[in-house]
Design a protein around this motif. Structure first.
Motif, PDB file in Angstrom:
ATOM      1  N   HIS A   1      53.633  44.890  36.775  1.00 25.81           N
ATOM      2  CA  HIS A   1      52.663  44.663  37.847  1.00 25.81           C
ATOM      3  C   HIS A   1      51.269  44.686  37.241  1.00 25.81           C
ATOM      4  N   GLN A   2      50.434  43.840  37.758  1.00 26.91           N
ATOM      5  CA  GLN A   2      49.057  43.765  37.291  1.00 26.91           C
ATOM      6  C   GLN A   2      48.191  43.447  38.488  1.00 26.91           C
ATOM      7  N   SER A   3      47.107  44.177  38.637  1.00 27.92           N
ATOM      8  CA  SER A   3      46.198  43.888  39.749  1.00 27.92           C
ATOM      9  C   SER A   3      44.762  44.102  39.299  1.00 27.92           C
ATOM     10  N   ARG A   4      43.861  43.430  39.978  1.00 30.18           N
ATOM     11  CA  ARG A   4      42.444  43.545  39.693  1.00 30.18           C
ATOM     12  C   ARG A   4      41.827  44.402  40.785  1.00 30.18           C
TER      13      ARG A   4
ATOM     14  N   VAL B   1      50.099  52.527  43.848  1.00 30.58           N
ATOM     15  CA  VAL B   1      51.056  51.438  43.667  1.00 30.58           C
ATOM     16  C   VAL B   1      52.430  52.070  43.579  1.00 30.58           C
TER      17      VAL B   1
ATOM     18  N   GLN C   1      51.024  48.130  47.283  1.00 33.34           N
ATOM     19  CA  GLN C   1      49.762  48.709  46.846  1.00 33.34           C
ATOM     20  C   GLN C   1      48.882  48.984  48.044  1.00 33.34           C
TER      21      GLN C   1
ATOM     22  N   THR D   1      44.861  51.007  48.989  1.00 31.10           N
ATOM     23  CA  THR D   1      43.664  51.692  48.527  1.00 31.10           C
ATOM     24  C   THR D   1      43.142  52.590  49.643  1.00 31.10           C
TER      25      THR D   1
END
Length: 150
Positions: free
Chosen positions: A7-10, A44, A82, A84
């Motif tokens: 997984h990759q997120s900005r 996450v 995910q 926040t």
């Protein structure tokens, strides 16, 4: 060591200092968002990519599985969820609780820049939990607030 990115997120507006804790199938990251002048917690959680068959397989026996070997290289990628959350203070250290038998629910313990310790139940930081009205906040046992998702 070999592997692949799961997984990759900005994180738009995210800045240092960044504190991270990973446990079981989830990751919690605390960072500063100077663009919005606040601190945030990013959670996450990874889940198995499988459709929910409901209770029918349990009641009627469902499809029988055969005993054959499975390689981790050919498994489906997990599904990341995910969320926040707004957080009220900076963090200097972050870790999780653990018990000898692993029976007790996990909590995240944070050392705050205000020289306090804060414990937040992992259940509060669950990306799948239902949320109250957008203006409401959830009280934590330590008396602090972890606001509803951004």
């Amino acid at each position: 060591i070999t592997g692949q990115v799961l997984h990759q997120s900005r994180v738009p507006g995210g800045a240092q200092p960044v504190h991270l804790v990973a446990c079981d199938n989830w990751v919690v990251m605390h960072y500063q968002n100077p663009k919005r002048t606040r601190f945030e917690l990013l959670v996450v959680e990874f889940y198995q990519a499988k459709a929910d068959d409901g209770p029918w397989d349990i009641i009627f026996g469902g499809a029988k599985t055969h005993n054959h070997s499975i390689s981790a290289h050919y498994l489906e990628s997990p599904v990341p969820l995910q969320q926040t959350y707004i957080f009220q203070a900076g963090v200097t250290a972050i870790t999780t609780t653990a018990t000898g038998k692993g029976v007790t629910p996990r909590s995240i313990i944070m050392g705050l820049t205000t020289e306090h310790l804060m414990r937040v139940s992992k259940d509060v930081l669950n990306p799948r939990r239902p949320y109250p009205a957008p203006a409401a906040a959830t009280a934590t046992p330590a008396g602090g607030k972890v606001k509803t998702p951004v």
